[in-house]
Design an enzyme around this catalytic site. Structure first.
Site, PDB file in Angstrom:
ATOM      1  N   HIS A 127      -9.580   1.086  -0.913  1.00 20.87           N
ATOM      2  CA  HIS A 127      -9.498   1.733   0.393  1.00 20.87           C
ATOM      3  C   HIS A 127     -10.890   1.663   1.017  1.00 20.87           C
ATOM      4  O   HIS A 127     -11.885   2.011   0.361  1.00 20.87           O
ATOM      5  CB  HIS A 127      -9.120   3.208   0.255  1.00 20.87           C
ATOM      6  CG  HIS A 127      -7.677   3.458  -0.070  1.00 20.87           C
ATOM      7  ND1 HIS A 127      -7.030   2.875  -1.120  1.00 20.87           N
ATOM      8  CD2 HIS A 127      -6.766   4.261   0.545  1.00 20.87           C
ATOM      9  CE1 HIS A 127      -5.773   3.296  -1.147  1.00 20.87           C
ATOM     10  NE2 HIS A 127      -5.584   4.141  -0.145  1.00 20.87           N
TER      11      HIS A 127
ATOM     12  N   HIS B 144       1.196   4.873  -2.520  1.00 19.19           N
ATOM     13  CA  HIS B 144       0.786   5.670  -3.687  1.00 19.19           C
ATOM     14  C   HIS B 144       2.046   6.308  -4.246  1.00 19.19           C
ATOM     15  O   HIS B 144       2.732   7.053  -3.519  1.00 19.19           O
ATOM     16  CB  HIS B 144      -0.200   6.759  -3.267  1.00 19.19           C
ATOM     17  CG  HIS B 144      -1.433   6.225  -2.608  1.00 19.19           C
ATOM     18  ND1 HIS B 144      -2.633   6.084  -3.263  1.00 19.19           N
ATOM     19  CD2 HIS B 144      -1.645   5.781  -1.336  1.00 19.19           C
ATOM     20  CE1 HIS B 144      -3.526   5.584  -2.430  1.00 19.19           C
ATOM     21  NE2 HIS B 144      -2.963   5.384  -1.254  1.00 19.19           N
TER      22      HIS B 144
ATOM     23  N   HIS C 129       0.863  -1.189   0.000  1.00 18.78           N
ATOM     24  CA  HIS C 129       0.000   0.000   0.000  1.00 18.78           C
ATOM     25  C   HIS C 129       0.895   1.233   0.000  1.00 18.78           C
ATOM     26  O   HIS C 129       1.293   1.727   1.044  1.00 18.78           O
ATOM     27  CB  HIS C 129      -0.917  -0.031   1.239  1.00 18.78           C
ATOM     28  CG  HIS C 129      -1.913   1.088   1.295  1.00 18.78           C
ATOM     29  ND1 HIS C 129      -3.089   0.996   2.025  1.00 18.78           N
ATOM     30  CD2 HIS C 129      -1.930   2.326   0.736  1.00 18.78           C
ATOM     31  CE1 HIS C 129      -3.762   2.122   1.906  1.00 18.78           C
ATOM     32  NE2 HIS C 129      -3.085   2.951   1.136  1.00 18.78           N
TER      33      HIS C 129
ATOM     34  N   ASP D 237       1.749   4.039   2.774  1.00 18.85           N
ATOM     35  CA  ASP D 237       0.694   4.877   2.180  1.00 18.85           C
ATOM     36  C   ASP D 237       1.304   6.027   1.346  1.00 18.85           C
ATOM     37  O   ASP D 237       1.409   5.900   0.130  1.00 18.85           O
ATOM     38  CB  ASP D 237      -0.251   5.407   3.267  1.00 18.85           C
ATOM     39  CG  ASP D 237      -1.634   5.746   2.749  1.00 18.85           C
ATOM     40  OD1 ASP D 237      -1.888   5.534   1.552  1.00 18.85           O
ATOM     41  OD2 ASP D 237      -2.469   6.222   3.551  1.00 18.85           O
ATOM     42  N   ASP D 238       1.668   7.131   2.018  1.00 18.18           N
ATOM     43  CA  ASP D 238       2.225   8.305   1.320  1.00 18.18           C
ATOM     44  C   ASP D 238       3.455   8.774   2.100  1.00 18.18           C
ATOM     45  O   ASP D 238       3.414   9.801   2.789  1.00 18.18           O
ATOM     46  CB  ASP D 238       1.176   9.418   1.264  1.00 18.18           C
ATOM     47  CG  ASP D 238      -0.076   8.983   0.532  1.00 18.18           C
ATOM     48  OD1 ASP D 238      -0.045   8.905  -0.709  1.00 18.18           O
ATOM     49  OD2 ASP D 238      -1.077   8.678   1.205  1.00 18.18           O
TER      50      ASP D 238
ATOM     51  N   GLU E 152     -11.114   3.651   6.304  1.00 19.14           N
ATOM     52  CA  GLU E 152     -10.063   4.571   6.755  1.00 19.14           C
ATOM     53  C   GLU E 152     -10.761   5.694   7.525  1.00 19.14           C
ATOM     54  O   GLU E 152     -10.590   5.826   8.740  1.00 19.14           O
ATOM     55  CB  GLU E 152      -9.281   5.115   5.546  1.00 19.14           C
ATOM     56  CG  GLU E 152      -8.137   6.068   5.907  1.00 19.14           C
ATOM     57  CD  GLU E 152      -7.466   6.683   4.673  1.00 19.14           C
ATOM     58  OE1 GLU E 152      -8.055   6.666   3.576  1.00 19.14           O
ATOM     59  OE2 GLU E 152      -6.329   7.207   4.831  1.00 19.14           O
TER      60      GLU E 152
HETATM   61  N1  ADE Z   1      -4.651   8.822  -1.831  1.00 23.17           N
HETATM   62  C1  ADE Z   1      -3.413   8.884  -1.375  1.00 23.17           C
HETATM   63  N2  ADE Z   1      -3.376   8.498  -0.092  1.00 23.17           N
HETATM   64  C2  ADE Z   1      -4.642   8.178   0.265  1.00 23.17           C
HETATM   65  C3  ADE Z   1      -5.247   7.715   1.453  1.00 23.17           C
HETATM   66  N3  ADE Z   1      -4.565   7.488   2.568  1.00 23.17           N
HETATM   67  N4  ADE Z   1      -6.573   7.509   1.451  1.00 23.17           N
HETATM   68  C4  ADE Z   1      -7.282   7.738   0.344  1.00 23.17           C
HETATM   69  N5  ADE Z   1      -6.757   8.175  -0.785  1.00 23.17           N
HETATM   70  C5  ADE Z   1      -5.440   8.395  -0.842  1.00 23.17           C
HETATM   71 ZN    ZN Z   2      -3.726   4.814   0.560  1.00 23.39          ZN
END
Ligand code: ADE
Ligand code: ZN
Length: 343
Positions: A196, A18, A16, A277-278, A199
């Site tokens: 997703h 992006h 996971h 994630d990011d 969350e």
């Molecule tokens: N796009 C990038 N990160 C995300 C996240 N944590 N939740 C939803 N969309 C995303």
């Molecule tokens: Zn994500």
């Protein structure tokens, strides 16, 4: 956050991440400059100071601004290579990368440019670092389903480069059922499906991701725990969850890492994995997420090893590659004194 030697060398998959969320401010400023794109900040310090979020939407507003610097195939390749150069030193052997085509095509960057650029980065990862990968195309859930269907249509000629489809962006008010037809079409076309869910959205969205979209993994899924019947069912089915603790903290999904639900997810028998994630926005790559769970929840090395094993079991791997990675992990674990699960 110092990462322990055990976590640093633990063989793992990241499931996971992006690719647009790995855009470090240094590279963003460099690419913005070479493309003549003005960004909302002019220095790395300014960028980092802007990375204070109180919700997913807060974050997404900044994330899409950063994405605007990316224009050429080379940009997407540079971005992807930078991620793999980073995680090559984190024990990552395989990564499944999300990308958001609609965030680029809406700015008139052709789908082909995005796809070929990322694919070159994936090739580099294999050749330079021996890291295997899969590419997963996410639909932006704040847009409508016809837009997602058009994106799927555009992606069909790239079927050999794109392994699966996912669903991301603003969750609240955008339930999985909104995308029932596009996921059915994607499945029909042979794409693996993930989404997703849970969350910021409720447990009912996790239920619908499974029952309506027929996903093979849940991304995040924290809120599934609010529904004990759903939790028990997903545990029994071995549904993988791609959990992202530092993301959860920075986006206000949890109020403190000490209160992260990972321990409860493990206790409920869920098949959890740990991911970033990011990472450029949330203060750590995959290993910092492993370390955070050890530091704040006392998750021991053996359990982190089991989570790494889950990452290989839940990955979209060919059997031969999966067996190779499980064997490597088994040897690593045996060298560290525990073998019970590492078969
Ligand atoms: N796009 C990038 N990160 C995300 C996240 N944590 N939740 C939803 N969309 C995303
Ligand atoms: Zn994500």
């Amino acid at each position: 956050m110092p990462v322990s030697p055990f976590i640093r060398a633990l063989p793992k998959a990241e499931l996971h991440v992006h690719i647009e969320g790995t855009f470090e401010p240094e590279l963003m400023l460099e690419i913005g400059r070479r493309n003549g794109i003005a960004l909302p900040f002019t220095t790395v310090d300014e960028a980092r100071a802007a990375y204070e979020f109180s919700s997913l939407q807060d974050f997404l507003d900044i994330y899409y601004q950063g994405v605007a610097a990316l224009l050429t195939e080379q940009d997407f390749c540079d971005l992807t290579c930078a991620y793999f150069d980073r995680v090559a030193g984190q024990g990552v052997r395989h990564a499944e990368i999300f990308f958001d085509p609609q965030a680029h095509t809406a700015r008139s960057v052709p789908f082909a440019t995005v796809c070929h650029g990322i694919a070159s980065g994936l090739q580099y990862a294999l050749q330079r670092h021996g890291i295997s990968s899969r590419l997963i195309m996410c639909f932006l859930r704040h847009l409508d389903e016809p837009d997602a269907l058009a994106t799927l249509e555009t992606a069909l000629p790239y079927r050999d480069m794109i392994y699966g489809v996912g669903l991301d962006s603003s969750e609240a008010g955008n339930p999985p059922a909104k995308f029932a037809r596009v996921f059915a079409a994607a499945r029909e076309a042979g794409f693996a499906c993930v989404a997703h869910a849970g969350e910021e959205g409720p447990a009912a969205y996790v239920r619908d991701a499974v029952d309506v979209l027929h996903v093979q993994r849940i991304d995040h899924g924290n809120r599934a725990l609010d529904d004990p019947v759903l939790t028990a069912e997903l545990a029994q089915r071995g549904m993988p969850f791609t959990v992202c603790p530092l993301s959860n903290l920075r986006l206000g999904v949890i109020d403190a890492l000490d209160n992260h639900p990972l321990r409860r997810m493990l206790d409920a028998g869920l098949m959890v994995t740990l991911n970033s994630d990011d990472p450029a926005y949330f203060g750590g790559y995959v290993n910092e997420n492993y370390q955070a769970m050890q530091d704040h929840l006392g998750i021991d090395d053996a359990t982190l090893g089991r989570i790494a094993r889950n990452s290989f079991l839940a990955a979209f791997l060919e059997p031969e590659r999966r067996n190779e990675l499980l064997a490597e992990l088994g040897i690593y674990c045996a060298a560290n004194g525990w073998t019970t699960w590492a078969s």
